[in-house]
Design a protein around this motif. Structure first.
Motif, PDB file in Angstrom:
ATOM      1  N   GLU A 117       0.799  -1.311  -0.121  1.00 22.81           N
ATOM      2  CA  GLU A 117      -0.029   0.043  -0.063  1.00 22.81           C
ATOM      3  C   GLU A 117       0.747   1.149  -0.001  1.00 22.81           C
ATOM      4  OE1 GLU A 117      -3.143  -0.091  -0.159  1.00 22.81           O
ATOM      5  OE2 GLU A 117      -3.507  -1.906  -0.193  1.00 22.81           O
TER       6      GLU A 117
ATOM      7  N   ASN B 113      -8.874   5.869  -5.103  1.00 22.82           N
ATOM      8  CA  ASN B 113      -8.198   4.806  -4.119  1.00 22.82           C
ATOM      9  C   ASN B 113      -9.105   3.977  -3.312  1.00 22.82           C
ATOM     10  OD1 ASN B 113      -5.742   3.342  -3.745  1.00 22.82           O
ATOM     11  ND2 ASN B 113      -5.539   4.750  -1.798  1.00 22.82           N
TER      12      ASN B 113
ATOM     13  N   LYS C  80      -9.525   0.083  -3.183  1.00 19.80           N
ATOM     14  CA  LYS C  80      -9.514  -1.000  -1.776  1.00 19.80           C
ATOM     15  C   LYS C  80     -10.708  -1.683  -1.464  1.00 19.80           C
ATOM     16  CE  LYS C  80      -5.905   1.829   0.521  1.00 19.80           C
ATOM     17  NZ  LYS C  80      -5.610   2.783   1.712  1.00 19.80           N
TER      18      LYS C  80
END
Length: 437
Positions: A373, A384, A388
């Protein structure tokens, strides 16, 4: 005309490698380049040949992406005692042949060991059995599901990227705040935002080019396919002909047609505009509130890192909300390569978590490893967060019999040039019929 269309399709695919390998000339500082030198005698060094779209590093040029790649190659050379030789594509050397033409030829004729491949060539070569199965690599065990989904062909993992390329909708948050608008989640939200902007003097709210409008189509076409829990079954139905690609694509094309009809997109300008060069200045000058590009374009050392307004990068509108569109290049090993074993070991090192941490931190990109990460700039946080959460659609998927990115780009261009939505759907039906033969 046929030759022109073919060139456009492959240039669209080459744009994907371009987001990874940003320029033809690139470098590492001399101190870092010296790491490539091995202490062993030259005669003892085993060679791995890498074919890609770039020249090897040049000391007087500067390129962040290339520097990061060279650092991972240096790690493999030091750990394995191999020497990676760069063999490169340049347009003047290959004249009328595109990068995809050349990689197909070189893999089929076992001319190199490692290759950086575009999605359409991954699909073609994987289905031919011309690429090694990479699923046995130690690094492959750490991959995000999104990478596996995109690069599995006939049950084999045939390519792995060093980064996940996410495309998003670039938004001028200041203009949204000025007119009291919320960031759009659905196509209906997006249309309403465009209406408000246009009524307040922003004549053409969407800055568009001839390459990236397909992102709107993918977000709407495949939101349910990739996020509805039945992905493999739906892809199998498409590959068998039980389902039609045109049924998935139609809502996205109808949406684009509505944007054109309402004047929210200038179709004539978009048809001839290159990515970033044409519509980018208007976006930076705050003449357009929307623009579409890939993740790296938002970083501080690239095109949109320091605008004079608050930048947000969000997913494209879909029935499931803001939806990132992901495309992938990938490194593959030729099944008939002369140094296949060393090539596989080299790839395992440059795709290890240690190497990917270096690469991702240097380039500020999304890693293919679920264990790596990297903090992103605030503008990219909305995109993002979605990735995720495993919320995305793929703009390239080697497991689909019809190549997605290039074909959709070309058919969108036909829409921009005046073709009807029905004619565009007929083009998809024809591609599907050809794939079933």
């Amino acid at each position: 005309m046929k030759k022109r269309k073919r060139s456009l399709k492959q240039l669209a695919a080459l744009c994907l490698t371009g987001t990874v390998m940003l320029t033809l000339a690139s470098c590492v500082p001399k101190a870092e380049a010296d790491k490539n030198l091995l202490s062993t005698q030259e005669s003892d060094i085993r060679t791995v040949n890498l074919f890609g779209p770039m020249e090897k590093s040049k000391p007087d040029a500067e390129n962040t992406a290339r520097t990061a790649f060279d650092l991972t190659i240096a790690m493999a050379e030091e750990q394995l005692g191999v020497k990676v030789d760069y063999r490169t594509y340049t347009a003047e050397n290959f004249q009328e042949k595109t990068y995809d033409d050349v990689t197909l030829d070189r893999v089929r004729n076992h001319m190199d060991d490692l290759y950086l491949l575009n999605p359409d060539t991954i699909q073609i070569l994987g289905s031919e059995g011309s690429l090694m199965d990479l699923s046995s690599l130690e690094s492959a065990q750490n991959l995000r599901e999104i990478v596996k989904t995109a690069n599995f062909v006939d049950g084999k993992l045939v390519a792995i990227p060093q980064e996940i390329v996410a495309h998003g909708l670039f938004v001028n948050q200041d203009l949204f705040d000025q007119y009291g608008l919320e960031l759009p989640e659905t196509p209906e939200d997006f249309l309403e935002c465009c209406r408000v902007f246009q009524e307040n003097g922003i004549q053409t709210p969407v800055g568009a080019n001839r390459w990236w409008l397909e992102n709107f189509v993918f977000a709407q076409a495949y939101a349910d396919l990739y996020n509805g829990g039945n992905t493999q079954a739906e892809i199998a139905a498409l590959n068998s002909g039980e389902r039609k690609y045109s049924d998935y694509m139609r809502p996205g094309f109808e949406f684009l047609q509505e944007l054109i009809d309402r004047g929210y997109i200038d179709a004539q300008k978009a048809y001839v505009s290159e990515a970033i060069e044409a519509e980018g200045p208007d976006f930076l000058a705050q003449k357009t509130p929307f623009f579409m590009a890939y993740w790296g374009a938002a970083n501080t050392d690239t095109a949109y890192g320091n605008p004079d307004f608050k930048l947000q990068v969000i997913g494209f509108p879909s029935s499931r909300g803001q939806m990132p569109v992901v495309s992938m290049t990938g490194y593959g090993v030729g099944a008939g390569s002369e140094h296949a074993e060393d090539a596989m070991r080299t790839l395992d090192v440059i795709l290890s978590d240690e190497a990917l941490q270096v690469y991702s931190e240097r380039n500020k990109v999304i890693s293919p490893s679920k264990n790596v990460e990297v903090d992103c700039i605030p503008a990219l946080q909305p995109l993002n967060d979605k990735i995720k959460e495993n919320i995305y659609v793929l703009g390239s998927n080697a497991g689909m019999k019809i190549e997605q990115w290039g074909n959709t780009c070309l058919i969108v261009r036909e829409l921009l040039n005046g073709a009807s939505v029905d004619a565009c759907m007929e083009a998809f039906d024809k591609l599907q019929e050809e794939s079933l033969r």
